[in-house]
Design an enzyme around this catalytic site. Structure first.
Site, mmCIF file in Angstrom:
data_model
loop_
_atom_site.group_PDB
_atom_site.id
_atom_site.type_symbol
_atom_site.label_atom_id
_atom_site.label_comp_id
_atom_site.label_asym_id
_atom_site.label_seq_id
_atom_site.Cartn_x
_atom_site.Cartn_y
_atom_site.Cartn_z
ATOM 1 C CD GLU A 79 43.067 -105.794 -60.404
ATOM 2 O OE1 GLU A 79 44.252 -105.876 -60.778
ATOM 3 O OE2 GLU A 79 42.372 -106.791 -60.131
ATOM 4 C CB CYS A 111 39.573 -109.880 -59.966
ATOM 5 S SG CYS A 111 40.741 -109.437 -61.261
ATOM 6 C CG HIS A 233 37.293 -113.352 -61.695
ATOM 7 N ND1 HIS A 233 37.115 -112.122 -62.268
ATOM 8 C CD2 HIS A 233 38.630 -113.618 -61.766
ATOM 9 C CE1 HIS A 233 38.291 -111.649 -62.666
ATOM 10 N NE2 HIS A 233 39.217 -112.538 -62.374
#
Length: 389
Positions: A79, A111, A233
């Site tokens: 990103e 993400c 994450h």
């Protein structure tokens, strides 16, 4: 035929800022950063390390000449894209000397996109025996000096080689994804830095995890006790912990809770010292887990991927016997330990020079044995990379 992760590596730039120093400079209690969000250091990239050079540096040591002949697709998940049209994977493909008849693309969804890349690679390999796919997640998390998100910045890249008969982690056919349109974090093309609703972002992350976990559990019949460990994450390490605790409820035995939470802490050891690397955060956590936890063959790891906006996905992998022999823990520890600490003044200078694309190669290239490739110049929007022999 088994498909999964055959090789794994990462690259983190050679500079960092201490959370103690940052807290002092911003006149806040250091525990707000070290305990509140669970971070101790923040990786800082120089101008000469962008998403392409970091991606190359992450991949270069794991690819054999045979791998380069067998790779049929290169996917960059990011990103922090540097071009609205040309995929970063094209430059990476060229610099790594991968055979020319390979498909190269770049994909985006905050993400989450590295997980999308892995699932795409898995589907591709199911129809292409003997081929391999290189997935690279490479990102630079930047929120601005003295901004609310500043302590959750970071930079780095993770490279994953997917193949048949993998030697690290076999991917199971059990993934469940969940999409929900929410403005928790986004990056308008007109803005230099992301737009963030901090509270909503935390709530959306936890809501996504709970929703997709419930659906995943319903579809597969798995419960927390069926996994040796979970991997999340982690935009900051306390985020995954908060979400994880929502399913470690009173119905879960204390011995299982303790085992899983101990493994979680092993999975975020390196994220604490790096910060947020967006698409690579889950997979840096996976490497940390694989190299700090002892697994038995066929034990399962549950992975939660999240990208603001929002897409969440849970999937699992089974440990392959001998996985530890494929990973270079000594290299990774040395890379993290040998970085140079920046003062806050130096960090702010680095930050501003990056925004203005002002190179200082003599300073930036100082003592970085893990970088063989760096960005040398940008002229007429064309980037030139230098390979150190």
């Amino acid at each position: 035929m088994a498909i999964g992760i055959d090789k794994l590596d990462f690259y983190i730039p050679n500079f960092y800022v201490s959370m103690d120093d940052l807290a002092k400079a911003r006149q806040v209690d250091p525990n707000k950063f070290k305990i509140g969000i669970g971070q101790t250091k923040m990786a800082v990239n120089p101008v000469s390390q962008d998403i392409i050079s970091m991606g190359i540096n992450a991949a270069q040591d794991i690819l054999s000449e045979q791998d380069k002949k067998d790779i049929d697709m290169v996917i960059v998940a990011t990103e922090s894209g540097i071009d609205h049209s040309k995929a970063a994977s094209i430059e990476i493909h060229s610099q790594l000397n991968i055979q020319p008849f390979a498909r190269c693309i770049e994909i985006k969804e905050a993400c989450y996109s590295a997980t999308a890349a892995i699932q795409l690679a898995k589907d591709f390999l199911s129809n292409h025996p003997g081929k391999k796919v290189l997935v690279i997640s490479s990102d630079i998390a930047r929120y601005g000096i003295n901004s609310g998100g500043e302590p959750t910045q970071g930079a780095g890249a993770v490279a994953l080689l997917l193949s048949h008969n993998p030697r690290i982690l076999e991917l199971n056919d059990d993934s469940v994804a969940y999409t929900n349109n929410v403005y928790d974090f986004w990056r308008p093309t007109s803005e230099r830095y992301p737009v963030v609703d901090g509270k909503l972002s935390k709530d959306a992350y936890i809501e996504s995890f709970n929703t997709v976990w419930n659906e995943y559990s319903k579809r597969t019949g798995y419960d927390v006790k069926d996994f040796e460990s979970f991997c999340f994450h982690v935009p900051f390490t306390k985020m995954g912990e908060k979400a994880f605790k929502t399913i470690l409820n009173e119905n879960v035995e204390d011995s299982i809770k303790n085992r899983l939470m101990d493994a979680y802490q092993e999975s975020v050891l390196w994220n604490r010292d790096v910060g947020n690397i967006y698409t690579g955060s889950l997979y840096l956590s996976l490497i940390s887990l694989l190299q700090n936890h002892t697994f038995q063959p066929e034990q399962k790891v549950c992975l939660f991927s999240y990208g603001s906006g929002a897409v969440g996905e849970i999937f699992s992998g089974s440990i392959v016997e001998g996985y530890e022999k494929v990973l270079d823990k000594e290299k990774h520890l040395n890379m993290l330990d040998s970085r140079e600490q920046l003062s806050i003044e130096e960090y702010e200078t680095f930050f501003n020079r990056f925004d203005n694309q002002e190179f200082d190669l003599e300073r930036e290239l100082k003592q970085d044995p893990y970088s063989k490739v760096y960005l040398e110049s940008i002229e007429d929007h064309i980037r030139t990379y230098k390979i150190e022999e």
